[in-house]
Design a protein around this motif. Structure first.
Motif, PDB file in Angstrom:
ATOM      1  N   VAL A 637     -17.213  14.950 -37.962  1.00 33.07           N
ATOM      2  CA  VAL A 637     -17.126  13.957 -39.048  1.00 33.07           C
ATOM      3  C   VAL A 637     -16.935  12.553 -38.477  1.00 33.07           C
ATOM      4  O   VAL A 637     -17.520  11.580 -38.969  1.00 33.07           O
ATOM      5  CB  VAL A 637     -15.989  14.321 -40.035  1.00 33.07           C
ATOM      6  CG1 VAL A 637     -15.808  13.221 -41.083  1.00 33.07           C
ATOM      7  CG2 VAL A 637     -16.306  15.641 -40.732  1.00 33.07           C
ATOM      8  N   ASP A 638     -16.114  12.454 -37.417  1.00 32.34           N
ATOM      9  CA  ASP A 638     -15.899  11.140 -36.784  1.00 32.34           C
ATOM     10  C   ASP A 638     -17.226  10.566 -36.273  1.00 32.34           C
ATOM     11  O   ASP A 638     -17.510   9.373 -36.428  1.00 32.34           O
ATOM     12  CB  ASP A 638     -14.920  11.271 -35.597  1.00 32.34           C
ATOM     13  CG  ASP A 638     -13.537  11.738 -36.066  1.00 32.34           C
ATOM     14  OD1 ASP A 638     -13.239  11.541 -37.256  1.00 32.34           O
ATOM     15  OD2 ASP A 638     -12.783  12.295 -35.245  1.00 32.34           O
ATOM     16  N   ILE A 639     -18.037  11.459 -35.664  1.00 30.79           N
ATOM     17  CA  ILE A 639     -19.340  10.993 -35.153  1.00 30.79           C
ATOM     18  C   ILE A 639     -20.233  10.561 -36.319  1.00 30.79           C
ATOM     19  O   ILE A 639     -20.941   9.549 -36.230  1.00 30.79           O
ATOM     20  CB  ILE A 639     -20.037  12.097 -34.320  1.00 30.79           C
ATOM     21  CG1 ILE A 639     -19.180  12.483 -33.111  1.00 30.79           C
ATOM     22  CG2 ILE A 639     -21.402  11.626 -33.817  1.00 30.79           C
ATOM     23  CD1 ILE A 639     -19.705  13.667 -32.313  1.00 30.79           C
ATOM     24  N   LEU A 640     -20.193  11.332 -37.424  1.00 29.16           N
ATOM     25  CA  LEU A 640     -21.009  10.978 -38.596  1.00 29.16           C
ATOM     26  C   LEU A 640     -20.619   9.599 -39.129  1.00 29.16           C
ATOM     27  O   LEU A 640     -21.479   8.805 -39.520  1.00 29.16           O
ATOM     28  CB  LEU A 640     -20.853  12.036 -39.692  1.00 29.16           C
ATOM     29  CG  LEU A 640     -21.550  13.380 -39.445  1.00 29.16           C
ATOM     30  CD1 LEU A 640     -21.169  14.386 -40.523  1.00 29.16           C
ATOM     31  CD2 LEU A 640     -23.072  13.220 -39.408  1.00 29.16           C
ATOM     32  N   HIS A 641     -19.295   9.288 -39.150  1.00 30.64           N
ATOM     33  CA  HIS A 641     -18.843   7.963 -39.609  1.00 30.64           C
ATOM     34  C   HIS A 641     -19.415   6.859 -38.717  1.00 30.64           C
ATOM     35  O   HIS A 641     -19.893   5.838 -39.205  1.00 30.64           O
ATOM     36  CB  HIS A 641     -17.304   7.887 -39.620  1.00 30.64           C
ATOM     37  CG  HIS A 641     -16.714   8.482 -40.868  1.00 30.64           C
ATOM     38  ND1 HIS A 641     -16.944   7.964 -42.124  1.00 30.64           N
ATOM     39  CD2 HIS A 641     -15.907   9.565 -41.044  1.00 30.64           C
ATOM     40  CE1 HIS A 641     -16.314   8.695 -43.037  1.00 30.64           C
ATOM     41  NE2 HIS A 641     -15.667   9.691 -42.398  1.00 30.64           N
ATOM     42  N   LYS A 642     -19.383   7.098 -37.412  1.00 42.41           N
ATOM     43  CA  LYS A 642     -19.928   6.107 -36.465  1.00 42.41           C
ATOM     44  C   LYS A 642     -21.424   5.907 -36.698  1.00 42.41           C
ATOM     45  O   LYS A 642     -21.926   4.786 -36.742  1.00 42.41           O
ATOM     46  CB  LYS A 642     -19.723   6.596 -35.021  1.00 42.41           C
ATOM     47  CG  LYS A 642     -18.403   6.172 -34.408  1.00 42.41           C
ATOM     48  CD  LYS A 642     -18.380   6.581 -32.939  1.00 42.41           C
ATOM     49  CE  LYS A 642     -16.944   6.707 -32.448  1.00 42.41           C
ATOM     50  NZ  LYS A 642     -16.858   7.406 -31.169  1.00 42.41           N
ATOM     51  N   LEU A 643     -22.143   7.032 -36.885  1.00 44.09           N
ATOM     52  CA  LEU A 643     -23.593   6.961 -37.058  1.00 44.09           C
ATOM     53  C   LEU A 643     -23.985   6.319 -38.386  1.00 44.09           C
ATOM     54  O   LEU A 643     -25.076   5.774 -38.525  1.00 44.09           O
ATOM     55  CB  LEU A 643     -24.225   8.355 -36.940  1.00 44.09           C
ATOM     56  CG  LEU A 643     -24.221   8.961 -35.522  1.00 44.09           C
ATOM     57  CD1 LEU A 643     -24.647  10.422 -35.561  1.00 44.09           C
ATOM     58  CD2 LEU A 643     -25.164   8.186 -34.602  1.00 44.09           C
ATOM     59  N   SER A 644     -23.077   6.384 -39.375  1.00 44.54           N
ATOM     60  CA  SER A 644     -23.396   5.775 -40.679  1.00 44.54           C
ATOM     61  C   SER A 644     -23.408   4.244 -40.577  1.00 44.54           C
ATOM     62  O   SER A 644     -23.864   3.559 -41.480  1.00 44.54           O
ATOM     63  CB  SER A 644     -22.395   6.230 -41.746  1.00 44.54           C
ATOM     64  OG  SER A 644     -21.103   5.706 -41.453  1.00 44.54           O
ATOM     65  N   GLN A 645     -22.878   3.735 -39.447  1.00 38.87           N
ATOM     66  CA  GLN A 645     -22.909   2.283 -39.195  1.00 38.87           C
ATOM     67  C   GLN A 645     -24.066   1.906 -38.245  1.00 38.87           C
ATOM     68  O   GLN A 645     -24.176   0.772 -37.820  1.00 38.87           O
ATOM     69  CB  GLN A 645     -21.582   1.838 -38.522  1.00 38.87           C
ATOM     70  CG  GLN A 645     -20.319   2.269 -39.235  1.00 38.87           C
ATOM     71  CD  GLN A 645     -20.264   1.735 -40.663  1.00 38.87           C
ATOM     72  OE1 GLN A 645     -20.548   0.550 -40.877  1.00 38.87           O
ATOM     73  NE2 GLN A 645     -19.918   2.576 -41.626  1.00 38.87           N
ATOM     74  N   SER A 646     -24.912   2.894 -37.897  1.00 34.71           N
ATOM     75  CA  SER A 646     -25.963   2.666 -36.901  1.00 34.71           C
ATOM     76  C   SER A 646     -26.984   1.639 -37.386  1.00 34.71           C
ATOM     77  O   SER A 646     -27.258   1.519 -38.589  1.00 34.71           O
ATOM     78  CB  SER A 646     -26.682   3.987 -36.595  1.00 34.71           C
ATOM     79  OG  SER A 646     -27.845   3.748 -35.860  1.00 34.71           O
ATOM     80  N   SER A 647     -27.565   0.914 -36.431  1.00 39.00           N
ATOM     81  CA  SER A 647     -28.614  -0.065 -36.778  1.00 39.00           C
ATOM     82  C   SER A 647     -29.949   0.638 -37.045  1.00 39.00           C
ATOM     83  O   SER A 647     -30.864   0.052 -37.605  1.00 39.00           O
ATOM     84  CB  SER A 647     -28.779  -1.074 -35.633  1.00 39.00           C
ATOM     85  OG  SER A 647     -29.098  -0.381 -34.439  1.00 39.00           O
ATOM     86  N   ASP A 648     -30.035   1.914 -36.624  1.00 36.01           N
ATOM     87  CA  ASP A 648     -31.260   2.693 -36.869  1.00 36.01           C
ATOM     88  C   ASP A 648     -31.210   3.237 -38.296  1.00 36.01           C
ATOM     89  O   ASP A 648     -30.338   4.051 -38.637  1.00 36.01           O
ATOM     90  CB  ASP A 648     -31.344   3.846 -35.861  1.00 36.01           C
ATOM     91  CG  ASP A 648     -32.645   4.628 -35.987  1.00 36.01           C
ATOM     92  OD1 ASP A 648     -32.967   5.048 -37.122  1.00 36.01           O
ATOM     93  OD2 ASP A 648     -33.321   4.849 -34.964  1.00 36.01           O
TER      94      ASP A 648
END
Length: 664
Positions: A637-648
Motif C-alpha cells: 500500500v505504501d508503494i501504491l501511495h508513492k506511485l499515485s504521485q508518479s509523473s507517469d
C-alpha cells in the motif's frame, strides 16, 4: 603431399588403370620438351568428356607433374598454356577431381600464372580457376588469402572478353551469401545469412568492382554481359552500400536501373530477365529504389510472375517464385498487386503437381532431373504464399481456399527436406495470423474453422511441437511462433493439446533457449495459454508448480526489459484466475519479486507488476480481504501511495485504481 582420390584404391580400380593412361603420364617426364608438349596435347584430347580417363590420370599422379610444368619458367608459354587447359578439363569432372586438385595447391599456382605477360596463358589460368571456383567443394575464401589478388584481377578485366567473362564468374561465385532460397526472409526473426558474405561484398566493393564491371553490361559479348549482371546480383544482395551506389552509376549516359529494366524485356533470354529482376529486387529491398517505382511495379514484379508459369523450366520457376517472395515480403501494396497478376495464387498450386503423370517432358534426362528437384518447387511455393499472405486478410482467404492448401502445408511439415519443412512452417505462420484476426471478429467462420480443423486433425500441433526441438534456430522460432498464434483465444482442448505436445521438459528447454526470439515467443505462448479464467485455473491446476518455477527463473535471470515485462504479464494473467491466484499468494518469493518490480526504474515493468497486484486485490472476488491484508503487511500500500504521485499518467491512474480497492 600425395595427390590422390579420396577413396582408398582397391586392386580392382588399379587394374582398370590402362596402360595407355600410364603412357600419358610417362610422357610428361620425357627429356625432350617437344615430346612433353605433344604428350600434354594428346592428354588434353584424351580427357575431353571422359571422366574415367580423368580419374585414372589423377590416380597416376598427372596433377603434380602438370602443375610443376605450369610453374617452370623454363617451360614454353605454349606448354604452360596447354597444362592449364588440361587441369581445367580435369576440374570439369567429379567433385573428387576438384578436391584432388585443391589438395595439390592448384589455386596458388594458377594465381601466380596470372602474372605472366602472355594473354593466352592468362586466359587458360582464369578459365581453370573459374571451373574450380564454381565447384561447391571449393572454399570461396581461397580467393581472398592474398590481398593483391583482387586488385590484379580488376586490372586484368580490361585485357579481353574472356578475362572479363571468367573474372566476373569467379567474383559472383566467391561472394557467397546464403541465397534467398536458403536464408530466411528479413521480417522473420532470424535471417540465416552467412557471416562471411558481407565481407566478400565489401572487399570487392572497396576494390572498385562496381565501376570496373558496370561498363561490361553493354559489352558486345552476351556471355560477358550475363556474367557482369550475375556479379551485380550477388554484390547488391542485402547490401545497401552497393545498392545505393548502383542506383547512381551510369554507362554511356544511361543509369544502371534503366539498363537492368531493358534486360528484363520479354525478348531477352530468360536467365538475363531473371538476373536483372534479382538486381532490381535487391536494390528495392535495400531502399535504393522505392517500392512504388514503375520499374518495380510495372517491370520487375510482372517479370517475376511470368517466371512462375508452367511454361518455364523448373529452376526458372523456383528462382522466379523465391525472388518474388523476397521482393514483396515487407510491402502490402506489392503483395496486393502480385496476388492479382496473372492469377498467381492459382498458378502456384501447379507447383505441387509437378511433374504430373501426363507431363509434357519428353526428355528423359530432364524428367529425371525434375523428379529429383520437385521439392524445390514446393519450397518456393510455400515461401511465396507466406509473403503474399503476410498482411492482407483477403489474400489469405484466397490462399486458404486454394485446392488442398491445408493438406499441402501439413504434408510439407513432414517432408524429408528441411528447406521444405521450414518453408511450410513459414506459410502456416503467415496464414495462422488469419486465425487470430478472424477469431476476434467472428465475421467469417467459413475461413478460420476449416483452417483450424485441418490443422488440428492433421496432427500439426504434434509436428509444430517437434519442430521446437530442432537444432535449426529458424525452425525452432517458427514452430513456437505458430503455436503461439494457434493458442490465441483458442478453446481449452487446443491449449491442453499444445501443453501435452510440448511437455514440461520441452517448455523449460525453450524458456532457457539462448536465442531471445525463442524465449519471447515461448513467453507469448504461455501468455496466450493462460487467458480466460477457466483456462487459467485448469492449466495452473495441472502445470502450476512448473510454470511458477519457470517464472521465478526468468525474473531472477539476466534478461532484457521485454522478456521480464512479458513474464510479469503472465503472472498478471495467473493472478486473474479464481483458484490460480493462490499459487501467487502462497509463494512469498514471487510476491517479493512483484514488490521489487513495482519500484523498478523502468515504467513498463512497474506497470506490469501493478497489473498483478490489481488482480490479486480486486474487491468483488472471494478471499480479497485476506489478500489485501497480506499485501498491506508487505508494504504494497505504501508503494501504491508513492506511485499515485508518479509523473507517469499510466502508473498514477493504475495506483489510484488499486488504492480504491482498499477503500471500498
Amino acid at each position: 603431399m600425395a595427390c590422390v582420390l579420396e577413396a582408398p584404391l582397391r586392386m580392382s580400380v588399379l587394374s582398370e588403370v590402362t596402360a595407355s593412361s600410364r603412357h600419358y603420364v610417362d610422357r610428361l617426364f620425357d627429356l625432350d620438351p617437344q615430346k612433353v608438349l605433344q604428350g600434354v596435347i594428346d592428354m588434353k584430347n584424351a580427357v575431353i568428356g571422359n571422366n574415367k580417363q580423368k580419374a585414372n590420370l589423377i590416380v597416376l599422379g598427372a596433377v603434380p607433374r602438370l602443375l610443376y610444368l605450369l610453374q617452370q619458367e623454363s617451360s614454353s608459354t605454349e606448354l604452360r598454356t596447354e597444362c592449364a587447359v588440361v587441369l581445367g578439363s580435369l576440374a570439369m569432372g567429379t567433385e573428387n577431381n576438384v578436391k584432388s586438385l585443391l589438395d595439390c595447391h592448384i589455386i596458388p599456382a594458377l594465381l601466380q600464372g596470372l602474372l605472366s605477360p602472355d594473354l593466352k596463358f592468362i586466359e587458360a589460368c582464369l578459365r581453370c580457376l573459374r571451373t574450380i571456383f564454381i565447384s561447391p567443394v571449393t572454399p570461396e575464401d581461397l580467393l581472398y588469402t592474398d590481398a593483391t589478388v583482387i586488385s590484379h584481377l580488376m586490372a586484368l578485366l580490361s585485357r579481353s572478353r574472356y578475362t572479363q567473362e571468367y573474372i566476373c564468374q569467379i567474383f559472383s561465385h566467391c561472394c557467397k551469401l546464403q541465397h534467398w532460397h536458403s536464408c530466411g526472409f528479413k521480417s522473420l526473426p532470424q535471417p540465416l545469412l552467412c557471416a562471411n558474405g558481407p565481407d566478400h561484398q565489401t572487399i570487392l566493393f572497396n576494390h572498385g568492382a562496381v565501376q570496373s564491371i558496370a561498363h561490361l553490361l553493354v559489352s558486345a559479348s552476351y556471355k560477358v554481359r550475363m556474367q557482369a549482371l550475375k556479379c551485380f546480383s550477388v554484390l547488391a544482395f542485402e547490401n545497401p552500400q552497393v545498392s545505393m551506389t548502383l542506383v547512381n552509376v551510369s554507362v554511356d549516359g544511361e543509369l544502371l536501373p534503366q539498363i537492368f529494366v531493358k534486360m528484363l524485356q520479354r525478348d531477352k533470354p530468360i536467365e538475363m530477365q531473371l538476373t536483372s529482376a534479382k538486381c532490381l529486387t535487391s536494390m528495392c529491398r535495400a531502399g535504393a529504389i522505392r517500392t512504388d517505382d514503375p520499374c518495380i511495379v510495372l517491370k520487375t514484379l510482372p517479370c517475376l510472375v511470368r517466371m512462375c508459369s508452367k511454361e518455364r523450366l523448373l529452376e526458372e520457376r523456383v528462382e522466379g517464385a523465391e525472388t518474388l517472395a523476397y521482393l514483396i515480403e515487407t510491402d502490402v501494396e506489392l503483395q496486393r498487386i502480385a496476388s492479382i497478376t496473372d492469377h498467381l495464387i492459382v498458378m502456384l498450386a501447379d507447383y505441387f503437381k509437378y511433374p504430373s503423370s501426363v507431363s509434357a517432358i519428353t526428355d528423359i534426362k530432364r524428367l529425371d532431373h525434375d523428379l529429383k528437384h520437385a521439392h524445390e518447387l514446393r519450397q518456393a511455393a510455400f515461401k511465396l504464399y507466406a509473403s503474399l499472405g503476410a498482411n492482407d486478410e483477403d489474400i489469405r482467404k484466397k490462399i486458404i481456399e486454394t485446392e488442398n492448401m491445408m493438406d499441402r502445408i501439413v504434408n510439407g511439415l513432414s517432408e524429408s527436406s528441411i528447406k521444405v519443412r521450414l518453408a511450410a512452417v513459414r506459410c502456416l505462420h503467415s496464414l495462422s495470423r488469419s486465425v487470430q484476426q478472424l477469431r476476434t471478429s467472428f465475421q467469417d467462420h467459413a475461413v478460420w474453422k476449416p483452417l483450424m480443423k485441418p490443422i488440428l486433425e492433421s496432427g500439426a500441433i504434434e509436428l509444430l511441437c517437434s519442430l521446437t526441438q530442432s537444432e535449426n534456430l529458424a525452425l525452432r522460432v517458427n514452430g513456437i511462433w505458430a503455436l503461439m498464434n494457434m493458442a490465441f483465444q483458442a478453446e481449452q482442448k487446443i491449449k491442453s493439446d499444445i501443453l501435452r505436445g510440448l511437455s514440461t521438459e520441452q517448455l523449460f528447454q525453450l524458456l532457457s533457449d539462448s536465442d531471445v526470439n525463442v524465449l519471447m515467443k515461448t513467453l507469448g505462448l504461455l501468455r496466450n495459454l493462460l487467458s480466460t479464467r477457466p483456462h487459467i485455473d485448469h492449466i495452473m491446476s495441472t502445470h502450476g508448480k512448473q510454470i511458477m518455477q519457470a517464472v521465478t527463473l526468468i525474473l531472477e535471470g539476466e534478461h532484457n526489459i521485454e522478456v521480464k515485462e512479458q513474464t510479469l504479464c503472465i503472472l498478471a494473467n495467473i493472478a486473474d484466475g479464481t483458484t490460480a491466484k493462490e499459487l501467487i499468494m502462497t509463494n512469498d518469493d514471487i510476491l517479493q519479486k512483484i514488490k521489487y518490480y513495482m519500484s523498478h526504474s523502468n515504467a513498463k515493468l512497474q506497470l506490469a507488476a501493478m497489473f498483478c497486484i490489481s488482480n490479486l486485490i480486486w474487491n468483488e472476488e472471494e478471499g480479497s480481504q485476506e489478500r489485501q491484508d497480506k499485501l498491506r503487511d508487505m508494504g504494497i500500500v505504501d508503494i501504491l501511495h508513492k506511485l499515485s504521485q508518479s509523473s507517469d499518467p499510466n502508473l498514477c491512474d493504475k495506483a489510484k485504481t488499486a488504492l480504491q480497492q482498499y477503500l471500498a
